[in-house]
Design an enzyme around this catalytic site. Structure first.
Site, PDB file in Angstrom:
ATOM      1  N   HIS A 186       1.914   4.495  -2.844  1.00 22.07           N
ATOM      2  CA  HIS A 186       1.958   5.951  -2.657  1.00 22.07           C
ATOM      3  C   HIS A 186       3.324   6.515  -3.051  1.00 22.07           C
ATOM      4  O   HIS A 186       3.415   7.548  -3.730  1.00 22.07           O
ATOM      5  CB  HIS A 186       1.672   6.298  -1.190  1.00 22.07           C
ATOM      6  CG  HIS A 186       0.253   6.116  -0.785  1.00 22.07           C
ATOM      7  ND1 HIS A 186      -0.801   6.651  -1.474  1.00 22.07           N
ATOM      8  CD2 HIS A 186      -0.292   5.454   0.287  1.00 22.07           C
ATOM      9  CE1 HIS A 186      -1.935   6.334  -0.865  1.00 22.07           C
ATOM     10  NE2 HIS A 186      -1.658   5.604   0.203  1.00 22.07           N
ATOM     11  N   HIS A 206       0.833  -1.207   0.000  1.00 25.68           N
ATOM     12  CA  HIS A 206       0.000   0.000   0.000  1.00 25.68           C
ATOM     13  C   HIS A 206       0.870   1.260   0.000  1.00 25.68           C
ATOM     14  O   HIS A 206       0.668   2.170  -0.819  1.00 25.68           O
ATOM     15  CB  HIS A 206      -0.912  -0.021   1.230  1.00 25.68           C
ATOM     16  CG  HIS A 206      -1.819   1.159   1.341  1.00 25.68           C
ATOM     17  ND1 HIS A 206      -3.131   1.136   0.930  1.00 25.68           N
ATOM     18  CD2 HIS A 206      -1.607   2.419   1.834  1.00 25.68           C
ATOM     19  CE1 HIS A 206      -3.681   2.315   1.148  1.00 25.68           C
ATOM     20  NE2 HIS A 206      -2.788   3.110   1.707  1.00 25.68           N
ATOM     21  N   GLU A 207       1.839   1.302   0.899  1.00 29.31           N
ATOM     22  CA  GLU A 207       2.681   2.500   1.009  1.00 29.31           C
ATOM     23  C   GLU A 207       3.663   2.617  -0.153  1.00 29.31           C
ATOM     24  O   GLU A 207       3.983   3.732  -0.588  1.00 29.31           O
ATOM     25  CB  GLU A 207       3.441   2.475   2.345  1.00 29.31           C
ATOM     26  CG  GLU A 207       2.542   2.489   3.576  1.00 29.31           C
ATOM     27  CD  GLU A 207       1.619   3.707   3.617  1.00 29.31           C
ATOM     28  OE1 GLU A 207       2.001   4.762   3.057  1.00 29.31           O
ATOM     29  OE2 GLU A 207       0.523   3.599   4.183  1.00 29.31           O
TER      30      GLU A 207
END
Length: 431
Positions: free
Chosen positions: A87, A83-84
């Site tokens: 980003h 997820h990170e």
């Protein structure tokens, strides 16, 4: 990332609908006097994403098997890192400075974070911001799809080492399992039939047990001569649930059977179960047993409600005869659809891969849904703000007015998420 931006916006609206539907389902269940029992063997984690809605669950140790904690925490860590990373990569692509990346432990749960240069974020367009803010949700979705594809293609992937479609391989039998014992199931046994229901995979095993649980007890064909030879006089009495018992000697081998003849439809006989069932044809009525003009009866075990007598075939061993609730057999026996082609291959490897993929699908999907909710401190907050800037910039000129609209939506989304969490925890702990 542009596709991910569209997906993130759709997920934001979809998560609100999903949470609203789940909240209504939870309230309805709370108001019912007899809520449906939860399947304790299901994958129960902090949040489960199913086709029917979002179900909230409590922490491991309450309703998550201790043996699966490794899967749970590993899947959380991988889902959070992916997820990170999403980003971070999206930020680099949009020329936003990437300050750092880290992993942390919150109480017992692992997590991850990225540190972006805020000034750069404020200088880029709302569409560019959306690509960055939606990238985490998008990467979780991609991870879930990838895990699903591995799970779906696993028989083909492992084909050189394991074959499928021949039965359900026993990988573990709980010590307190009714299937444990000298005439029970052992690790490495291949189950091929439950009653007359063929078992070619774990899915067949679960399906057969479900059908056996829902339908009435089947009977077994026995000739009139054998019935007269095996039966012995016994007192007939009714149990508290209304069923009939005729074996009063507390025998572990004899079972009360009911049958009917042309004159009486309520006859009972206490018979040795294994002698009656072995090599016997399954039946429902006497008509099913008429063969070669030999007088035969369909004798049906007279057991307590929900209790079943099940014949489990696992050649070359002698059939296991199980008496009890079918779901107890399902809970305490672990199986695999993959049979090793060579003895040195582990029977647990396919199970490990399957279980880990299921956890990744569930947790990565849950992380995507939760982060897409327009709620304070979640990705949904920044997705909503950037979306409003991109769409309402020309309609609502004043920035303060747009921020007020965003604040009210975030307040409602936060309340909706909090209500689901509170009621979900109450349903698990209070019930």
């Amino acid at each position: 990332f542009s596709i991910g931006m569209v997906f993130g916006i759709v997920a934001m609206f979809g998560s609100v609908i999903l949470l609203g539907k789940t909240l209504m389902q939870t309230l309805t269940q709370m108001l019912t006097e007899a809520p449906k029992a939860q399947n304790d063997r299901m994958l129960q984690v902090v949040v489960r994403v199913l086709s029917s809605g979002l179900y909230l669950r409590v922490v491991p140790g309450v309703n998550l098997p201790v043996s699966q904690l490794t899967y749970f925490f590993s899947a959380i860590l991988i889902s959070g890192v992916i997820h990170e990373v999403g980003h971070g990569v999206a930020a680099i692509r949009e020329q936003v400075r990437f300050n750092g990346f880290g992993i942390f432990i919150f109480i017992v749960y692992p997590g991850a974070f990225v540190d972006l240069f805020t000034t750069h974020l404020q200088l880029i367009s709302p569409v560019q911001q959306l690509r960055i803010f939606c990238a985490g949700v998008w990467h979780n979705f991609v991870l879930g799809v990838a895990s699903f594809m591995v799970l779906f293609l696993l028989p083909a992937i492992l084909f050189p080492f394991y074959y499928t479609g021949v039965g359900a391989l026993v990988t573990e039998v709980a010590e307190d399992s009714p299937a444990n014992g000298p005439r029970g199931l052992f690790v490495g046994d291949l189950v091929t039939n439950l009653q007359d229901c063929p078992v070619r995979s774990v899915e067949d095993w679960n399906s057969c047990l479900g059908d056996i649980s829902e339908k009435s007890q089947v009977g077994y064909c026995i000739s009139a001569a054998t019935l007269q030879q095996l039966s012995f006089p016994a007192r007939v009495y009714r149990r508290l649930d209304g069923t009939v018992e005729c074996c009063s000697n507390n025998s572990l081998t004899d079972i009360c059977f009911s049958y009917s003849n042309n004159l009486d439809s309520h006859l009972y006989a206490c018979l040795p179960a294994r002698k009656v069932i072995e090599a016997s044809k399954v039946c429902r009525t006497n008509v099913d047993c008429q063969k070669d003009f030999v007088p035969s009866f369909c004798v049906i075990p007279s057991l307590e409600n929900q209790t079943r007598l099940i014949r489990v075939k696992h050649p070359p061993h002698i059939d296991m005869l199980y008496v009890g609730h079918p779901m107890h057999l399902q809970y305490t026996v672990s199986l695999s659809s993959f049979v090793p082609r060579q003895n040195f291959l582990s029977i647990n490897l396919p199970v490990v891969i399957e279980t880990f993929c299921k956890y990744l699908i569930s947790l990565s999907g849950a992380l995507a849904v939760i982060n897409a909710v327009p709620c304070f401190a979640l990705d949904g907050q920044w997705i909503l703000n950037s979306f409003l800037e991109a769409t309402l910039g020309s309609l609502i000129v004043e920035k303060q007015s747009r921020e007020l609209v965003g604040f009210l939506i975030l307040l409602a989304g936060s309340a909706l998420l909090a209500a689901n969490v509170a009621l979900g925890l109450w349903m698990v702990t209070a019930r």
